[in-house]
Design a protein around this motif. Structure first.
Motif, PDB file in Angstrom:
ATOM      1  N   GLY A 174      -4.174  -0.841   3.849  1.00 38.30           N
ATOM      2  CA  GLY A 174      -5.362  -0.957   4.699  1.00 38.30           C
ATOM      3  C   GLY A 174      -6.504  -0.121   4.161  1.00 38.30           C
ATOM      4  N   VAL A 213      -8.196   9.195   5.664  1.00 41.59           N
ATOM      5  CA  VAL A 213      -8.786  10.038   6.716  1.00 41.59           C
ATOM      6  C   VAL A 213      -9.549  11.217   6.106  1.00 41.59           C
ATOM      7  N   GLY A 246       0.829  -1.219   0.000  1.00 43.91           N
ATOM      8  CA  GLY A 246       0.000   0.000   0.000  1.00 43.91           C
ATOM      9  C   GLY A 246       0.851   1.251   0.000  1.00 43.91           C
ATOM     10  N   SER A 247       1.852   1.310  -0.894  1.00 49.73           N
ATOM     11  CA  SER A 247       2.802   2.425  -0.836  1.00 49.73           C
ATOM     12  C   SER A 247       2.677   3.388  -2.016  1.00 49.73           C
ATOM     13  N   ASN A 307       1.451  -2.453   5.409  1.00 48.78           N
ATOM     14  CA  ASN A 307       0.797  -1.154   5.604  1.00 48.78           C
ATOM     15  C   ASN A 307      -0.565  -1.046   4.922  1.00 48.78           C
ATOM     16  N   THR A 336      -4.294  11.541   5.455  1.00 46.92           N
ATOM     17  CA  THR A 336      -4.091  10.829   4.179  1.00 46.92           C
ATOM     18  C   THR A 336      -5.462  10.715   3.511  1.00 46.92           C
ATOM     19  N   LYS A 341      -7.297  -4.557  13.352  1.00 48.17           N
ATOM     20  CA  LYS A 341      -6.096  -3.934  13.918  1.00 48.17           C
ATOM     21  C   LYS A 341      -5.727  -4.559  15.264  1.00 48.17           C
ATOM     22  N   ALA A 374      -0.313  -0.888  12.315  1.00 52.13           N
ATOM     23  CA  ALA A 374      -1.620  -1.173  12.938  1.00 52.13           C
ATOM     24  C   ALA A 374      -2.349   0.164  13.075  1.00 52.13           C
TER      25      ALA A 374
HETATM   26  P1  NAD Z   1      -4.264   5.501   2.001  1.00 50.56           P
HETATM   27  O1  NAD Z   1      -5.677   5.301   1.579  1.00 50.56           O
HETATM   28  O2  NAD Z   1      -3.606   6.828   1.793  1.00 50.56           O
HETATM   29  O3  NAD Z   1      -3.331   4.398   1.325  1.00 50.56           O
HETATM   30  C1  NAD Z   1      -3.697   3.055   1.272  1.00 50.56           C
HETATM   31  C2  NAD Z   1      -2.763   2.329   0.338  1.00 50.56           C
HETATM   32  O4  NAD Z   1      -3.199   0.951   0.272  1.00 50.56           O
HETATM   33  C3  NAD Z   1      -2.793   2.858  -1.091  1.00 50.56           C
HETATM   34  O5  NAD Z   1      -1.500   2.731  -1.663  1.00 50.56           O
HETATM   35  C4  NAD Z   1      -3.770   1.912  -1.784  1.00 50.56           C
HETATM   36  O6  NAD Z   1      -3.591   1.817  -3.189  1.00 50.56           O
HETATM   37  C5  NAD Z   1      -3.408   0.609  -1.106  1.00 50.56           C
HETATM   38  N1  NAD Z   1      -4.448  -0.407  -1.204  1.00 50.56           N
HETATM   39  C6  NAD Z   1      -5.789  -0.263  -0.991  1.00 50.56           C
HETATM   40  N2  NAD Z   1      -6.418  -1.425  -1.221  1.00 50.56           N
HETATM   41  C7  NAD Z   1      -5.459  -2.323  -1.584  1.00 50.56           C
HETATM   42  C8  NAD Z   1      -5.488  -3.690  -1.961  1.00 50.56           C
HETATM   43  N3  NAD Z   1      -6.631  -4.374  -2.001  1.00 50.56           N
HETATM   44  N4  NAD Z   1      -4.327  -4.295  -2.270  1.00 50.56           N
HETATM   45  C9  NAD Z   1      -3.155  -3.604  -2.243  1.00 50.56           C
HETATM   46  N5  NAD Z   1      -3.067  -2.308  -1.889  1.00 50.56           N
HETATM   47  C10 NAD Z   1      -4.213  -1.684  -1.574  1.00 50.56           C
HETATM   48  O7  NAD Z   1      -4.251   5.074   3.540  1.00 50.56           O
HETATM   49  P2  NAD Z   1      -3.291   5.456   4.765  1.00 50.56           P
HETATM   50  O8  NAD Z   1      -4.031   6.386   5.642  1.00 50.56           O
HETATM   51  O9  NAD Z   1      -1.921   5.821   4.299  1.00 50.56           O
HETATM   52  O10 NAD Z   1      -3.262   4.067   5.541  1.00 50.56           O
HETATM   53  C11 NAD Z   1      -2.189   3.158   5.474  1.00 50.56           C
HETATM   54  C12 NAD Z   1      -2.259   2.236   6.683  1.00 50.56           C
HETATM   55  O11 NAD Z   1      -2.146   3.003   7.880  1.00 50.56           O
HETATM   56  C13 NAD Z   1      -3.569   1.455   6.791  1.00 50.56           C
HETATM   57  O12 NAD Z   1      -3.304   0.142   7.239  1.00 50.56           O
HETATM   58  C14 NAD Z   1      -4.334   2.222   7.850  1.00 50.56           C
HETATM   59  O13 NAD Z   1      -5.246   1.415   8.510  1.00 50.56           O
HETATM   60  C15 NAD Z   1      -3.199   2.657   8.749  1.00 50.56           C
HETATM   61  N6  NAD Z   1      -3.521   3.794   9.596  1.00 50.56           N
HETATM   62  C16 NAD Z   1      -3.900   4.988   9.046  1.00 50.56           C
HETATM   63  C17 NAD Z   1      -4.187   6.050   9.899  1.00 50.56           C
HETATM   64  C18 NAD Z   1      -4.586   7.400   9.375  1.00 50.56           C
HETATM   65  O14 NAD Z   1      -4.982   8.243  10.189  1.00 50.56           O
HETATM   66  N7  NAD Z   1      -4.470   7.660   8.086  1.00 50.56           N
HETATM   67  C19 NAD Z   1      -4.111   5.886  11.270  1.00 50.56           C
HETATM   68  C20 NAD Z   1      -3.731   4.656  11.783  1.00 50.56           C
HETATM   69  C21 NAD Z   1      -3.443   3.620  10.930  1.00 50.56           C
END
Ligand code: NAD
Length: 260
Positions: free
Chosen positions: A92, A193, A11-12, A90, A190, A159, A141
């Protein structure tokens, strides 16, 4: 510090994963990106990160809700570079609904990506790490791995599951040179959110700024977002020798959210 190491960051193509991939590349690791995105945008990410840091960068767009998607990601990394030293789980997704209305298909998707993909990538990457006597597994997480919020049944369950899995893998790899830890971020601004801020603004007739302030005010005492760069820095620290004895831990980076 990480020259010669190979990292997968799931997910990068966005958000925290992208920040983490950039940080690991900055420390010298070759990075396999994963995640969705327009082909042009993804190609330019690959070029930019490789050019900026002088490391090898590739992208595999496998859908990690599928077991064969995780196998394809790990398989392509091994075929290209022959090793996986750092695995950052990562990728999610989120879905918000009361438990009795929670769409079953959304439950399945959140559990598949946020929890089962972590298990599959870990089981596939571990044998090589153990063989070489060094490895780092970092699971992104959430504060929701430690405490709950209403309307997030699947996410909170997944989580908490990741935190439990992290402890088991930490114990099973103790003394092998491999560590496994969970980072538990609070709010990070992001796209994941931003969608929740937009939904709050629409539901309550608020401006985006007011919705953002309300979201932070409800949970995060610092009143500020954590940044993807800070999580990238934290992950890089966990890959350093200073972190050799940190394993099986759930580590908060949440502006005080879970201190309450
Ligand atoms: P984001 O939506 O910016 O990025 C998610 C990434 O996952 C993207 O690259 C997307 O293409 C990829 N993705 C989505 N579905 C996929 C799939 N089926 N297969 C492969 N890749 C896939 O999200 P983010 O906020 O950067 O979140 C990243 C991680 O951090 C998640 O696990 C999220 O639960 C966790 N997290 C986020 C926050 C927050 O406040 N943003 C807080 C705590 C934890």
């Amino acid at each position: 510090m990480l020259k010669g190491k190979v990292a997968i960051v799931t997910g990068s193509t966005s958000g925290i994963g992208l920040g983490t991939a950039r940080a690991l590349a900055g420390a010298g690791a070759d990075v396999m990106l994963n995640g969705f995105g327009a082909p042009d945008a993804v190609a330019s990410l690959v070029r930019d990160i490789a050019g900026e840091h002088g490391v090898r960068v590739r992208h595999n767009g496998a859908d990690l809700t599928r077991t064969d998607g995780v196998e394809a990601l790990v398989g392509e990394t091994l075929a290209a570079w022959g090793r996986i030293d750092i695995l950052v789980n990562n990728a999610g997704i989120q879905h918000v609904a009361p438990v009795e209305d929670f769409p079953v298909e959304r439950w399945d998707a959140v559990i598949a990506l946020n929890l089962s993909a972590v298990f599959h990538a870990t089981r596939l990457a571990l044998p090589g790490m153990k063989e070489r006597g060094w490895g780092r597994i970092v699971n992104i997480a959430s504060a929701h791995g430690l405490v709950a919020s209403a309307q997030k049944a699947a996410y909170v369950a997944a989580k908490h599951g990741v935190v439990g899995l992290t402890k088991v893998v930490g114990l099973e790899t103790a003394g092998t040179g491999v560590t496994c830890n969970a980072i538990c971020p609070g709010w990070v601004l992001t796209p994941l959110v931003q969608a929740q801020i937009d939904a709050l603004a629409a539901a309550r007739g608020l401006t985006t700024d007011a919705a953002r302030a309300e979201l932070l005010g409800a949970k995060q005492p610092s009143g500020d977002f954590v940044t993807p760069e800070q999580i990238g820095g934290f992950t890089t620290f966990l890959c350093s020798p200073s972190a050799d004895q940190i394993t099986g831990a759930a580590l908060s980076i949440d502006g005080g959210w879970t201190a309450q």
